[in-house]
Scaffold this active site. Structure first.
Site, PDB file in Angstrom:
ATOM      1  N   VAL A 143       0.853  -1.192   0.000  1.00  0.00           N
ATOM      2  CA  VAL A 143       0.000   0.000   0.000  1.00  0.00           C
ATOM      3  C   VAL A 143       0.883   1.233   0.000  1.00  0.00           C
ATOM      4  CG1 VAL A 143      -1.708   1.306   1.337  1.00  0.00           C
ATOM      5  CG2 VAL A 143      -1.835  -1.196   1.227  1.00  0.00           C
ATOM      6  N   CYS A 144       0.569   2.148  -0.912  1.00  0.00           N
ATOM      7  CA  CYS A 144       1.374   3.357  -1.037  1.00  0.00           C
ATOM      8  C   CYS A 144       0.489   4.579  -0.780  1.00  0.00           C
ATOM      9  CB  CYS A 144       1.964   3.412  -2.442  1.00  0.00           C
ATOM     10  SG  CYS A 144       2.996   4.862  -2.671  1.00  0.00           S
TER      11      CYS A 144
END
Length: 162
Positions: free
Chosen positions: A81-82
């Site tokens: 997840v960014c």
């Protein structure tokens, strides 16, 4: 980070997700299930992810990785997840993010999960982790992008009870 926080979360689940320890003997590794937010393409999905906290938490952010396949501009193809809130504290050397958008020690599992749920509802196309998903989301949100997300939602429902 404590057993207490894990117990509290299970007693009062925040709307949209559940969280608990992967293994009762390790308070640094959590499993979370993000429930696809209503009125989004992800609605009805159950997306499992791991939150791995560094030993110097809360000075540094945890890493979050979806275990369930998810097609989203801000989730790398390997599940990472960014989002800003999970980026190391301080200045962004690329100048995209203000320091206050990045990790701060006041963040908790709840604030992280609220950010992830809002990311699902409202992707950030400016700095995508999955360039292909971002392109489809921008150019054809109701075509190929929607189909791939729907497939992930269906798969997540089948796997939710494994």
């Amino acid at each position: 980070l404590s057993d207490e926080s894990s117990r509290k979360l299970n007693k009062n689940p925040v709307e949209g997700f559940s969280a608990g320890l992967i293994d009762d003997d390790d308070i640094y590794q959590w499993e979370v299930v993000v429930i696809g937010p209503q009125d989004t393409l992800f609605e009805g999905g159950f997306f499992k992810a791991h939150l791995i906290f560094p030993h110097d938490y809360p000075l540094r952010p945890p890493k979050m990785k979806f275990i369930t396949e998810i097609w989203h501009p801000n989730v790398a193809k390997n599940g990472d997840v960014c989002i800003s809130i999970l980026h190391e504290p301080g200045e962004d050397k690329f100048g995209y993010e203000k320091p206050e958008e990045r990790w701060l020690p006041i963040h908790t599992v709840e604030t992280i999960m609220i950010s992830v749920i809002s990311m699902l509802a409202d992707p950030n196309g400016d700095s995508p982790a999955n360039v292909d998903a971002a392109k489809e989301w921008r150019e054809d949100p109701n075509g190929e992008f929607k189909r791939k997300v729907a497939r992930c939602v269906r798969k997540s429902q089948e796997m939710a009870f494994d």
